[in-house]
Design an enzyme around this catalytic site. Structure first.
Site, PDB file in Angstrom:
ATOM      1  N   CYS A   2       0.799  -1.222   0.000  1.00 24.09           N
ATOM      2  CA  CYS A   2       0.000   0.000   0.000  1.00 24.09           C
ATOM      3  C   CYS A   2       0.839   1.282   0.000  1.00 24.09           C
ATOM      4  O   CYS A   2       1.824   1.392   0.712  1.00 24.09           O
ATOM      5  CB  CYS A   2      -0.918   0.057   1.210  1.00 24.09           C
ATOM      6  SG  CYS A   2      -1.987  -1.359   1.386  1.00 24.09           S
ATOM      7  N   ARG A  27       5.585  -0.371  -5.241  1.00 26.90           N
ATOM      8  CA  ARG A  27       5.423  -1.001  -3.932  1.00 26.90           C
ATOM      9  C   ARG A  27       4.501  -2.215  -4.007  1.00 26.90           C
ATOM     10  O   ARG A  27       4.494  -3.049  -3.106  1.00 26.90           O
ATOM     11  CB  ARG A  27       4.852   0.010  -2.933  1.00 26.90           C
ATOM     12  CG  ARG A  27       5.792   1.155  -2.649  1.00 26.90           C
ATOM     13  CD  ARG A  27       5.090   2.262  -1.900  1.00 26.90           C
ATOM     14  NE  ARG A  27       4.715   1.865  -0.547  1.00 26.90           N
ATOM     15  CZ  ARG A  27       5.504   1.943   0.517  1.00 26.90           C
ATOM     16  NH1 ARG A  27       6.722   2.400   0.389  1.00 26.90           N
ATOM     17  NH2 ARG A  27       5.087   1.581   1.705  1.00 26.90           N
ATOM     18  N   TRP A  75      -2.676  -2.965  -1.547  1.00 29.39           N
ATOM     19  CA  TRP A  75      -2.228  -4.348  -1.730  1.00 29.39           C
ATOM     20  C   TRP A  75      -3.048  -5.151  -0.736  1.00 29.39           C
ATOM     21  O   TRP A  75      -2.880  -5.019   0.479  1.00 29.39           O
ATOM     22  CB  TRP A  75      -0.728  -4.446  -1.424  1.00 29.39           C
ATOM     23  CG  TRP A  75      -0.091  -5.745  -1.786  1.00 29.39           C
ATOM     24  CD1 TRP A  75       0.392  -6.117  -2.998  1.00 29.39           C
ATOM     25  CD2 TRP A  75       0.168  -6.849  -0.903  1.00 29.39           C
ATOM     26  NE1 TRP A  75       0.931  -7.381  -2.935  1.00 29.39           N
ATOM     27  CE2 TRP A  75       0.806  -7.852  -1.666  1.00 29.39           C
ATOM     28  CE3 TRP A  75      -0.072  -7.096   0.454  1.00 29.39           C
ATOM     29  CZ2 TRP A  75       1.211  -9.071  -1.122  1.00 29.39           C
ATOM     30  CZ3 TRP A  75       0.330  -8.311   0.989  1.00 29.39           C
ATOM     31  CH2 TRP A  75       0.955  -9.281   0.201  1.00 29.39           C
ATOM     32  N   ASN A 101      -1.850   2.758   5.172  1.00 27.84           N
ATOM     33  CA  ASN A 101      -0.878   1.717   4.842  1.00 27.84           C
ATOM     34  C   ASN A 101      -0.503   1.034   6.147  1.00 27.84           C
ATOM     35  O   ASN A 101      -0.109   1.708   7.099  1.00 27.84           O
ATOM     36  CB  ASN A 101       0.360   2.365   4.194  1.00 27.84           C
ATOM     37  CG  ASN A 101       1.516   1.393   4.076  1.00 27.84           C
ATOM     38  OD1 ASN A 101       1.323   0.182   4.021  1.00 27.84           O
ATOM     39  ND2 ASN A 101       2.723   1.912   4.032  1.00 27.84           N
ATOM     40  N   GLY A 102      -0.636  -0.284   6.209  1.00 24.50           N
ATOM     41  CA  GLY A 102      -0.306  -1.019   7.439  1.00 24.50           C
ATOM     42  C   GLY A 102      -1.442  -1.946   7.806  1.00 24.50           C
ATOM     43  O   GLY A 102      -2.286  -2.273   6.953  1.00 24.50           O
ATOM     44  N   GLU A 484      19.577 -16.938  -4.858  1.00 28.27           N
ATOM     45  CA  GLU A 484      19.138 -15.671  -5.435  1.00 28.27           C
ATOM     46  C   GLU A 484      18.732 -15.842  -6.905  1.00 28.27           C
ATOM     47  O   GLU A 484      17.734 -15.283  -7.357  1.00 28.27           O
ATOM     48  CB  GLU A 484      20.254 -14.627  -5.282  1.00 28.27           C
ATOM     49  CG  GLU A 484      19.973 -13.274  -5.891  1.00 28.27           C
ATOM     50  CD  GLU A 484      18.741 -12.556  -5.347  1.00 28.27           C
ATOM     51  OE1 GLU A 484      18.145 -13.026  -4.367  1.00 28.27           O
ATOM     52  OE2 GLU A 484      18.352 -11.529  -5.939  1.00 28.27           O
ATOM     53  N   LYS A 488      15.086 -14.911  -8.456  1.00 27.91           N
ATOM     54  CA  LYS A 488      14.929 -13.969  -9.581  1.00 27.91           C
ATOM     55  C   LYS A 488      14.042 -14.584 -10.652  1.00 27.91           C
ATOM     56  O   LYS A 488      13.144 -13.952 -11.170  1.00 27.91           O
ATOM     57  CB  LYS A 488      16.271 -13.612 -10.217  1.00 27.91           C
ATOM     58  CG  LYS A 488      17.138 -12.554  -9.597  1.00 27.91           C
ATOM     59  CD  LYS A 488      16.517 -11.212  -9.408  1.00 27.91           C
ATOM     60  CE  LYS A 488      15.680 -11.164  -8.187  1.00 27.91           C
ATOM     61  NZ  LYS A 488      15.981 -10.501  -7.028  1.00 27.91           N
ATOM     62  N   GLU A 491      10.197 -15.280  -9.295  1.00 21.53           N
ATOM     63  CA  GLU A 491       9.323 -14.165  -8.899  1.00 21.53           C
ATOM     64  C   GLU A 491       8.821 -13.355 -10.088  1.00 21.53           C
ATOM     65  O   GLU A 491       7.747 -12.786 -10.040  1.00 21.53           O
ATOM     66  CB  GLU A 491       9.979 -13.267  -7.848  1.00 21.53           C
ATOM     67  CG  GLU A 491      11.192 -12.487  -8.293  1.00 21.53           C
ATOM     68  CD  GLU A 491      11.813 -11.649  -7.168  1.00 21.53           C
ATOM     69  OE1 GLU A 491      11.125 -11.294  -6.212  1.00 21.53           O
ATOM     70  OE2 GLU A 491      13.016 -11.345  -7.279  1.00 21.53           O
ATOM     71  N   HIS A 507      18.897 -36.363  -2.046  1.00 18.25           N
ATOM     72  CA  HIS A 507      18.066 -36.774  -0.910  1.00 18.25           C
ATOM     73  C   HIS A 507      16.599 -36.440  -1.165  1.00 18.25           C
ATOM     74  O   HIS A 507      15.915 -35.889  -0.311  1.00 18.25           O
ATOM     75  CB  HIS A 507      18.571 -36.100   0.374  1.00 18.25           C
ATOM     76  CG  HIS A 507      19.957 -36.504   0.724  1.00 18.25           C
ATOM     77  ND1 HIS A 507      20.278 -37.754   1.185  1.00 18.25           N
ATOM     78  CD2 HIS A 507      21.130 -35.835   0.616  1.00 18.25           C
ATOM     79  CE1 HIS A 507      21.586 -37.837   1.374  1.00 18.25           C
ATOM     80  NE2 HIS A 507      22.134 -36.677   1.026  1.00 18.25           N
ATOM     81  N   LYS A 606       7.187  -4.462  -3.195  1.00 15.24           N
ATOM     82  CA  LYS A 606       8.609  -4.140  -3.047  1.00 15.24           C
ATOM     83  C   LYS A 606       8.968  -3.927  -1.583  1.00 15.24           C
ATOM     84  O   LYS A 606      10.007  -4.356  -1.113  1.00 15.24           O
ATOM     85  CB  LYS A 606       8.908  -2.863  -3.837  1.00 15.24           C
ATOM     86  CG  LYS A 606      10.337  -2.365  -3.678  1.00 15.24           C
ATOM     87  CD  LYS A 606      11.152  -2.694  -4.882  1.00 15.24           C
ATOM     88  CE  LYS A 606      12.609  -2.400  -4.725  1.00 15.24           C
ATOM     89  NZ  LYS A 606      13.425  -3.543  -5.163  1.00 15.24           N
TER      90      LYS A 606
HETATM   91  C1  G6P Z   1      10.425  -8.016  -0.931  1.00 12.12           C
HETATM   92  C2  G6P Z   1      11.157  -7.620  -2.205  1.00 12.12           C
HETATM   93  C3  G6P Z   1      12.511  -8.317  -2.270  1.00 12.12           C
HETATM   94  C4  G6P Z   1      13.324  -7.993  -1.026  1.00 12.12           C
HETATM   95  C5  G6P Z   1      12.551  -8.346   0.242  1.00 12.12           C
HETATM   96  C6  G6P Z   1      13.231  -7.755   1.466  1.00 12.12           C
HETATM   97  O1  G6P Z   1      10.046  -9.349  -0.983  1.00 12.12           O
HETATM   98  O2  G6P Z   1      10.387  -7.966  -3.345  1.00 12.12           O
HETATM   99  O3  G6P Z   1      13.219  -7.890  -3.411  1.00 12.12           O
HETATM  100  O4  G6P Z   1      14.526  -8.705  -1.063  1.00 12.12           O
HETATM  101  O5  G6P Z   1      11.236  -7.783   0.216  1.00 12.12           O
HETATM  102  O6  G6P Z   1      13.129  -6.363   1.389  1.00 12.12           O
HETATM  103  P1  G6P Z   1      14.145  -5.345   1.995  1.00 12.12           P
HETATM  104  O7  G6P Z   1      13.614  -4.006   1.599  1.00 12.12           O
HETATM  105  O8  G6P Z   1      14.108  -5.558   3.486  1.00 12.12           O
HETATM  106  O9  G6P Z   1      15.489  -5.624   1.428  1.00 12.12           O
END
Ligand code: G6P
Length: 611
Positions: A2, A27, A75, A101-102, A484, A488, A491, A507, A606
């Site tokens: 949000c 966001r 959101w 927001n929250g 990672e 990538k 997602e 395993h 985000k």
């Molecule tokens: C969300 C984002 C990720 C990020 C994670 C942690 O899931 O999409 O890209 O790594 O949050 O966020 P931060 O702002 O704490 O790095």
């Protein structure tokens, strides 16, 4: 997650609100709405889906006429994405409207109490209770009414509030959700995050918990919960507007991948360089040599990609300093009553500096008297402000949901930290240190070189847009890289993928390998080459197509792989910074090939400000 905005001034509010919301799109959201005071009443428009729909409904904001308003991108948490659940929410006669927001954690109890008093609810949201509570406690003074409501609600919130009876004022308050305000040339603006206001001002005020701000056309007044006026100092934001715009790239993600050489360079050599006369100097650590020598244990705590950077950090810091390092997901750490050893430190890694679980972990550590170091990208964010010391990653604004440049900068911060601790604790020779510094300095150019061969990765990625499952394997740091790389891909492309420690595959997971399944193996750690090659042979003999990402010169890998991508030579501790580049590009091009919304993947946010 949000986003809220608000404006009051000489301009028409709706276009400013829509523009601000567009800057907060990254966001993550699934519906949006705005409210504007039109001279008689507060008029609202809401819609499900992208902001474009809201812009169309209001003819780019022109049909909502008025110079003060608030807006929101939602959101969904409580209740599905729908017009009723979209913000703003309002009291029974629409004279009080709220964006939030929250999460209001005790909303069920308040909702029941209000229903017993005859209040009717139009939505399933937690936020609607705030609008009705404001109505219930309304004293005729917005400030005292807001303060009464704050005493009833629990959870996290940044709220934007308008009262029809006070059309010359827009109010905002926060607890544990980000909120900033700033002067524009003809009014005042509020928002969840800096990109929404950058076009108007670089001088912003960060609102602290339980601070209330009243925006008027020509002034802003800050109050505490006792209605005392507060003096606040603005912070200057160094980012320029272009840094938060797409600048000709097809996607923010691509642009941000291309900004990685700069992000890495700026994190090694910020204006106050972290390399001075052949030594690593991190002034902002504010730890004496004695403090560093006494460290017995390090806890690295983070979420998502920041956690993956932390996994690499563990290998690097343990390797260089021999200090034991535990890496934890913040959502687990905060609820597992961690056993803090004496002389330990906690490192919280976060791009946004607002992630709810990471912030809670930080607070837990501090409550237990443990020193917290934040590795943070967003200047002035909650984690940056609440940590004992903060080491900024200088990646600049990151807009794409899938992080690339902030992750790369986090790796650098962790390398520097490991090198600094090793130097102070004498666990590294001078020769080794100078060779590390030389290799570090080469990384920006090496990353640039890898980015330049993007077409090759694109051609390979195009073959995999119909893949169902992909596996990423590696050992040690190569496992951290795989974590990672896998995130990538999944997602943004919605292809199921998993990262496995290469030795663990047999395993159970190896039973998923079928004819043609793509397995990406990362081999950058010389002492582990042979071991990972054996694992590649195992999957290949079961039909897998094996992509290997390895260091130049390791041609031995070709006998066990179907396709090889080479990365330049660097120190074994720094290989993540290089190997991740083609793998980011791979995820990106698979997603583009599938026609996915790369910058705003479905269901994701985000900045994750709820737990
Ligand atoms: C969300 C984002 C990720 C990020 C994670 C942690 O899931 O999409 O890209 O790594 O949050 O966020 P931060 O702002 O704490 O790095």
């Amino acid at each position: 997650m949000c986003g809220i905005v608000g404006y009051i001034g000489e301009q028409q509010a709706a276009p400013v609100l829509l523009d601000g919301l567009a800057k907060l799109e990254y966001r993550g959201y699934d519906s949006a709405g705005i409210a504007v005071y039109n001279g008689h009443e507060i008029e609202m428009v809401k819609s499900v889906g992208r902001l474009k729909v809201l812009s169309e409904l209001t003819h780019d904001g022109t049909t909502l006429v008025g110079k003060s308003g608030i807006g929101h991108t939602r959101w969904a948490t409580h209740g599905s994405p729908s017009n009723d659940n979209a913000h703003p929410h309002y009291n029974k006669d629409g004279s009080i409207v709220v964006v939030h927001n929250g999460i209001i954690e005790n909303y069920m109890k308040i909702r029941k109490m209000l229903q017993n008093k005859g209040y009717e609810f139009n939505s399933d949201t937690d936020t609607e209770v705030v609008a009705h509570l404001l109505d219930y406690y309304y004293t005729g003074s917005p400030l005292s009414t807001i303060i009464k409501v704050l005493q009833r609600i629990e959870g996290s919130y940044a709220l934007g509030i308008m009262f029809k009876e006070f059309p010359e004022q827009v109010f905002a308050v926060r607890k544990d959700s980000p909120l900033i305000v700033g002067h524009t040339k003809d009014g005042n603006i509020l928002a969840s995050d800096v990109p929404a206001v950058l076009k108007y001002t670089r001088s912003v005020y960060f609102i602290e918990n339980y601070e209330i701000v009243c925006l008027e056309k020509d002034k802003m007044t800050f109050y505490n919960i006792d209605e005392d006026e507060l003096e606040k100092e603005p912070t200057t934001i160094e980012w320029d507007v272009a840094a938060a715009e797409k600048g000709g790239y097809e996607h923010y993600m691509l642009k941000e991948m291309y900004e990685q050489p700069k992000a890495v360079k700026d994190t090694i050599y910020p204006s106050d360089s972290r390399i001075v006369d052949g030594r690593v100097v991190i002034k902002e650590l504010s730890m004496s040599d004695e403090d560093i020598k006494n460290i017995k244990k390090i806890y690295i705590v983070a979420c998502g990609s920041a956690y993956h950077a932390g996994v690499t950090g563990k290998y690097v810091i343990e390797g260089l300093t021999r200090i034991p390092v535990e890496v934890d997901l913040a959502s687990e750490f905060r609820y597992r009553s961690p056993i803090y050893e004496d002389n330990s430190i906690v490192i919280i890694i976060s791009q946004s500096g607002e992630t709810a679980d990471s912030l809670a972990a930080l607070r837990d550590a501090r409550e237990h008297g443990v020193r917290v170091l934040g590795i943070v990208n967003v200047v002035g964010s909650s984690i940056a402000r609440e940590a004992d010391s903060v080491m900024y990653t200088w990646a600049g604004p990151e807009i794409a949901v899938a992080t690339t440049k902030a992750y790369s900068a986090q790796l650098i911060a962790l390398y520097l930290l490991g090198m600094n601790f090793a130097q102070v604790r004498n666990t590294i020779t001078e020769d080794k240190m100078s060779s590390l510094i030389k290799d570090l300095a080469k990384l920006p150019d090496q990353i640039e070189m890898l980015l330049a061969s993007k077409e090759k990765v694109q051609r390979f990625a195009n073959r995999y847009i119909a893949a169902q499952n992909v596996f990423f394997i590696g050992r040690g740091i190569d496992y951290a890289i795989s974590l990672e790389a896998s995130l990538k891909l999944k997602e943004i492309s919605y292809i199921h993928s998993e990262a496995y420690a290469a030795g663990e595959l047999k395993h159970g997971t190896i039973s998923l390998i079928e004819e043609g399944t793509l397995v990406s193996a990362v081999l950058t750690q010389e002492h582990l080459y042979k071991k990972t090659i054996s694992n590649m042979v195992e999957v290949r003999s079961r039909g897998a197509f094996v992509l290997a990402v390895t260091t130049e010169g390791n041609t031995e890998v070709e006998k066990a792989a179907d396709y090889v991508i080479y990365i330049p030579q660097t120190n074994e501790y720094f290989t993540n910074s290089l190997a991740i580049i083609p793998l980011q590009l791979f995820g990106y091009y698979v997603a583009v090939g599938k026609g996915c919304d790369v910058d705003k993947p479905r269901n994701l946010a985000k900045s994750v400000t709820v737990e």
